[in-house]
Design a protein around this motif. Structure first.
Motif: not given
Length: 459
Positions: A201-203, A263-265, A273-275
């Protein structure tokens, strides 16, 4: 302070439960403790000295992290006590380990249903800018927490509870977490058994209210093909993800994945974010399981005052030293108080800066301006033998100079190569490869009390 000695801080797994013999028990419980490693022991390989397993927090969760103090030199080592809501922040400085700063804030970390203290499982991380702290509480708490952190005082405050959806499979919950390099995103891993859905998850921490931060949760990665574990920021600005897989066809095979994800970004929102699930293939003898090395992520931040490396400049070159923006005051070695200082003469230059919290940092740079490159003569006690156009042998008697550095500069002052040497006895002799364009370079051998310089000519 002793440059040969290091503190090693350790945490018992979970909250220090005793495992049955078939699971490797019984476990010796030390809570949070520290030992001292002396690198002069065991023939220079290092070993634990007589200061070993000194208790600090008992009982404690397995959450343990460190973050830079605002002075850029010291560190806070932070732990969380079990059955309380207390953070213990220990300042580690050249004077030793301080008494803890205790902050009672957030949720009580306790067994709320797992029956084995699994709620103590999970990482704690500080943001690279040292402004926030986050932690994960595994099943059955199923929570992550976000806090403000004051790196001048060690105080933890302003809690925000991140409710993570529970798994119907029991032994699952938040585990790894990490901040983005810019400190504006928080990533939380939901770990479940192999074959069950796992999530990252991203916040978005740029949201203006706590409710908006909670509402910003976005699933950037999900899979049932592996179990997600730890997250770790690296110096390349990417976040690496531990993958755990199980060979169901061969139950005797060692668990673990031959790859780690990435996560590249991580500074980017959402799927940007490019997983990548299998981003890095490990050595054939290595497997990814739950964890990753717990590096101090604030060391990857560039917010410390830094005047750069020492310089060796040939006239008419000069250099403008820049302490960086954002400080409330500046004081240079010549008494000036601007952000920058022009350096055009030999000397040691230093700057002291103060930030909005009243924390003071400083840095020093040494700059040498010879009259001209033609007037740099080789010291009689530095022996240089050119082996070919791209290499040379440096030798000298190190009896009087056991600690020194070997530096190679370009004529415009750029440091191209540096090696530190300590406790050298007798004659020092080493071959150096120079993979540079043809031209003149400066060799600078720097001892504690003097510096010896000579030209290197590549044809």
């Amino acid at each position: 302070a002793d440059g040969n000695k290091y503190y090693v801080f350790t945490a018992s797994a979970q909250m220090g439960i005793s495992f049955p013999p078939n699971l490797g028990g019984p476990q010796v419980y030390n809570g949070i403790a520290y030992s001292v490693v002396d690198m002069t022991l065991d023939g220079g390989l290092g070993d634990v000295d007589t200061i070993k397993n000194v208790p600090l927090v008992h009982p404690a969760t397995e959450k343990l992290t460190a973050v830079r103090h605002c002075n850029g030199r010291d560190y806070w080592v932070i732990a969380h006590k079990w059955n309380t809501n207390e953070f213990y922040a220990y300042l580690v400085s050249p004077s030793g380990i301080s008494s803890p700063v205790i902050s009672s804030v957030g949720l009580v970390h306790e067994d709320v249903g797992s029956g084995q203290g699994a709620e103590a499982i999970g990482y704690m991380k500080a943001s690279p800018d040292q402004k926030h702290l986050a932690l994960a509480c595994f099943n059955a708490m199923n929570k992550a927490e976000l806090f403000d952190f004051q790196n001048s005082t060690g105080v933890v405050s302003n809690p925000l509870t991140l409710n993570i959806p529970a798994s119907p499979n029991g032994y699952a919950g938040p585990y790894g977490l990490s901040f983005s390099p810019d400190g504006l995103k928080l990533y939380v891993v939901f770990h479940d058994y192999f074959g069950n859905p796992n999530f990252i998850f991203q916040y978005d921490l740029t949201q203006s209210t706590p409710s908006a931060i909670l509402a910003s949760r976005f699933t950037v990665a999900s899979t049932s093909g592996s179990s997600f574990g730890a997250l770790q920021l690296a110096t390349d600005g990417k976040l690496y993800i531990a993958n755990l897989t199980v060979n169901l066809a061969n139950p005797n095979a060692p668990p673990g994945s031959p790859t780690v994800g990435r996560l590249n970004n991580p500074n980017s929102l959402g799927f940007a974010c490019s997983w990548v699930i299998n981003a890095v293939t490990l050595d054939s003898s290595t497997r990814s399981v739950w964890g990753l090395p717990d590096f101090i992520e604030s060391d990857f931040s560039s917010d410390n005052v830094n005047l750069g490396p020492d310089l060796y400049l040939i006239p008419p070159f000069s250099v403008t030293l820049d302490a960086g923006p954002g400080y409330t005051s500046y004081l240079w070695s010549d008494g000036s108080t601007l952000q920058t200082l022009n350096a055009d003469t030999n000397g040691t230059y230093w700057v002291s800066v103060t930030n909005a919290d009243g924390c003071v940092q400083s840095d020093t740079v040494h700059i040498l301006f010879p009259v001209s490159v033609h007037e740099i003569s080789r010291p009689t006690d530095l022996n240089i033998a050119y082996l070919d156009n791209k290499s040379f042998l440096l030798s000298f008697d190190a009896k009087l100079h056991s600690d020194f550095s070997v530096n190679i500069f370009s004529l415009d002052g750029k440091l191209l190569q540096r090696e530190q040497h300590k406790n050298v006895s007798g004659t020092f002799s080493k071959k150096y490869e120079l993979n540079y364009a043809a031209g003149i370079y400066i060799l600078s051998v720097r001892f504690n009390s003097e510096t010896k310089n000579t030209k290197l000519i590549l044809r």
